[in-house]
Design a protein around this motif. Structure first.
Motif, short mmCIF file in Angstrom:
data_model
loop_
_atom_site.label_atom_id
_atom_site.label_comp_id
_atom_site.label_asym_id
_atom_site.label_seq_id
_atom_site.Cartn_x
_atom_site.Cartn_y
_atom_site.Cartn_z
N PRO A 7 51.28 8.39 8.99
CA PRO A 7 51.32 7.48 10.15
C PRO A 7 52.49 7.76 11.10
O PRO A 7 52.42 7.39 12.27
N SER A 8 53.54 8.43 10.61
CA SER A 8 54.71 8.65 11.46
C SER A 8 54.47 9.71 12.52
O SER A 8 54.83 9.55 13.69
N ASP A 9 53.86 10.82 12.12
CA ASP A 9 53.62 11.89 13.10
C ASP A 9 52.13 12.15 13.33
O ASP A 9 51.76 13.10 14.03
N LYS A 10 51.27 11.34 12.70
CA LYS A 10 49.82 11.42 12.90
C LYS A 10 49.26 12.80 12.55
O LYS A 10 48.40 13.34 13.24
N THR A 11 49.76 13.36 11.47
CA THR A 11 49.25 14.64 10.97
C THR A 11 48.42 14.42 9.72
O THR A 11 48.48 13.37 9.08
N TYR A 12 47.64 15.45 9.36
CA TYR A 12 46.71 15.35 8.24
C TYR A 12 46.96 16.47 7.23
O TYR A 12 47.35 17.59 7.59
N ARG A 13 46.70 16.14 5.98
CA ARG A 13 46.74 17.12 4.89
C ARG A 13 45.67 16.74 3.87
O ARG A 13 45.05 15.68 3.97
N LEU A 14 45.45 17.61 2.88
CA LEU A 14 44.44 17.34 1.86
C LEU A 14 44.80 16.09 1.05
O LEU A 14 45.98 15.82 0.80
N GLY A 15 43.76 15.35 0.64
CA GLY A 15 43.98 14.08 -0.03
C GLY A 15 43.61 14.07 -1.50
O GLY A 15 43.04 15.03 -2.03
N PRO A 16 43.91 12.97 -2.19
CA PRO A 16 43.74 12.89 -3.65
C PRO A 16 42.30 12.90 -4.12
O PRO A 16 42.02 13.27 -5.27
N SER A 17 41.35 12.50 -3.28
CA SER A 17 39.95 12.50 -3.73
C SER A 17 39.47 13.90 -4.06
O SER A 17 38.55 14.08 -4.87
N LEU A 18 40.08 14.92 -3.43
CA LEU A 18 39.69 16.30 -3.71
C LEU A 18 40.10 16.71 -5.12
O LEU A 18 39.46 17.57 -5.73
N ILE A 19 41.17 16.08 -5.64
CA ILE A 19 41.58 16.37 -7.01
C ILE A 19 40.48 15.93 -7.98
O ILE A 19 40.12 16.66 -8.91
N THR A 20 39.95 14.74 -7.74
CA THR A 20 38.86 14.24 -8.59
C THR A 20 37.65 15.15 -8.51
O THR A 20 37.04 15.48 -9.54
N LEU A 21 37.30 15.58 -7.30
CA LEU A 21 36.16 16.49 -7.15
C LEU A 21 36.39 17.78 -7.91
O LEU A 21 35.48 18.31 -8.56
N GLY A 22 37.62 18.30 -7.83
CA GLY A 22 37.92 19.55 -8.54
C GLY A 22 37.78 19.40 -10.03
O GLY A 22 37.22 20.27 -10.71
N HIS A 23 38.26 18.26 -10.56
CA HIS A 23 38.12 18.03 -12.00
C HIS A 23 36.65 17.90 -12.39
O HIS A 23 36.22 18.42 -13.42
N ARG A 24 35.87 17.21 -11.57
CA ARG A 24 34.44 17.06 -11.86
C ARG A 24 33.75 18.42 -11.83
O ARG A 24 32.85 18.69 -12.64
N ALA A 25 34.12 19.26 -10.88
CA ALA A 25 33.51 20.59 -10.79
C ALA A 25 33.83 21.39 -12.04
O ALA A 25 32.97 22.08 -12.59
#
Length: 299
Positions: free
Chosen positions: A65-83
């Protein structure tokens, strides 16, 4: 090289989402604002903003929220584990890889054949090491690549050899038969690899099998006979002679006694005969442990 043409119709909106995720995955240590992200990927700013907003709400991206930038989020970790779970790679299997990597100071990996391509499913590398392969990297499952996946199954071996090779090959049937018999008796495969061969494997990562004839001929000059690349223990006596070794592989089986994965040590240096045997036996023990976790059994 372009991949083989997929079946079905493509979805441009989905492709835009994939482009954003792939770009951020390729720059994991950085964060990007909407304007820069749209410019780097080639999307309009409104389109990019709509996608990253939806991905952030789902947890696939994180917005600062401070600089309005984006990076990968935690939901991808769950997807990776499921894969990984769907591909039968468990946390316990990863722990076995970690122990093996720590013991010998090299990369330990599990791979499997998915959609007729050899795909790296999991790996553990020593701290600070650059393993040269990564999870998700894939190679065409056709001669000369993939011998370790067919050594323990006569029918699979015949089917593999019948495939259109990715490169022109010289196949000495008598030598290959000796190699297969030796590997089955020992329970593992040890591959030598020349500097040219290392470059070849790196170049082939992600390639389709449909190579131009000129490139096939050029790359074919780097590849020896399938059987010649294999180190055979009984042909090397004494224990002190050194050999340039690329990879040591051992099979993992399911409850149908079918090979479903390969456990590998990526050596990349010269070893004595005794050192090769020590690492190979430890790798077989790891592969057997993963087989047991799957409820599998050797043929």
């Amino acid at each position: 090289m372009p991949p083989t043409e997929p079946s079905g119709r493509a979805s441009p909106p989905t492709e835009r989402v994939v482009r954003i995720l792939d770009f951020l995955a390729g720059n994991p240590g950085q964060r990007f604002g909407v304007s820069e992200l749209a410019r780097r990927i080639g999307l309009s700013k409104p389109t990019c903003l709509g996608i990253v907003t939806s991905l952030s709400e789902a947890g696939y991206l994180v917005r600062d929220p401070s600089d309005k930038t984006y990076r990968l989020g935690p939901s991808l970790i769950t997807l990776g584990h499921r894969a990984q779970e769907s591909m039968r790679v468990s946390p316990a299997a990863r722990e076995h890889l970690r122990r093996l990597s720590s013991r010998f100071g090299v990369t330990a990996a599990l791979s499997g054949v998915i959609d007729d391509r050899i795909t790296v499913l999991d790996l553990v590398a020593p701290p600070g090491a650059r393993p040269g392969v990564e999870v998700g990297q894939s190679y065409p499952f056709a001669p000369p690549v993939g011998l370790m996946f067919v050594l323990w199954d006569d029918e699979a071996e015949r089917d593999w050899l019948a495939k259109e090779p990715t490169l022109p090959l010289r196949t000495n049937t008598e030598r290959l038969n000796r190699v297969i018999a030796a590997c089955r008796a020992d329970g593992y495969l040890v591959e030598r690899l020349t500097p040219g061969g290392r470059r070849l494997y790196s170049l082939m990562a992600g390639m389709s099998t449909d190579l131009p004839d000129e490139l096939r001929a050029l790359l074919g000059e780097l590849v020896s006979d399938i059987g010649e690349r294999v180190y055979v223990r009984d042909e090397n006596a004494g224990g002190r002679r050194r050999h340039d070794i690329s990879v040591i592989s051992a099979p993992v089986f399911d409850h149908y006694r079918r090979q479903v994965m390969v456990a590998s040590l990526h050596i990349g240096k010269s070893l004595t005969d005794n050192e090769i045997t020590e690492r190979a036996q430890a790798l077989v023990a790891t592969a057997d442990a993963v087989t047991g976790q799957l409820g599998g059994a050797k043929p």
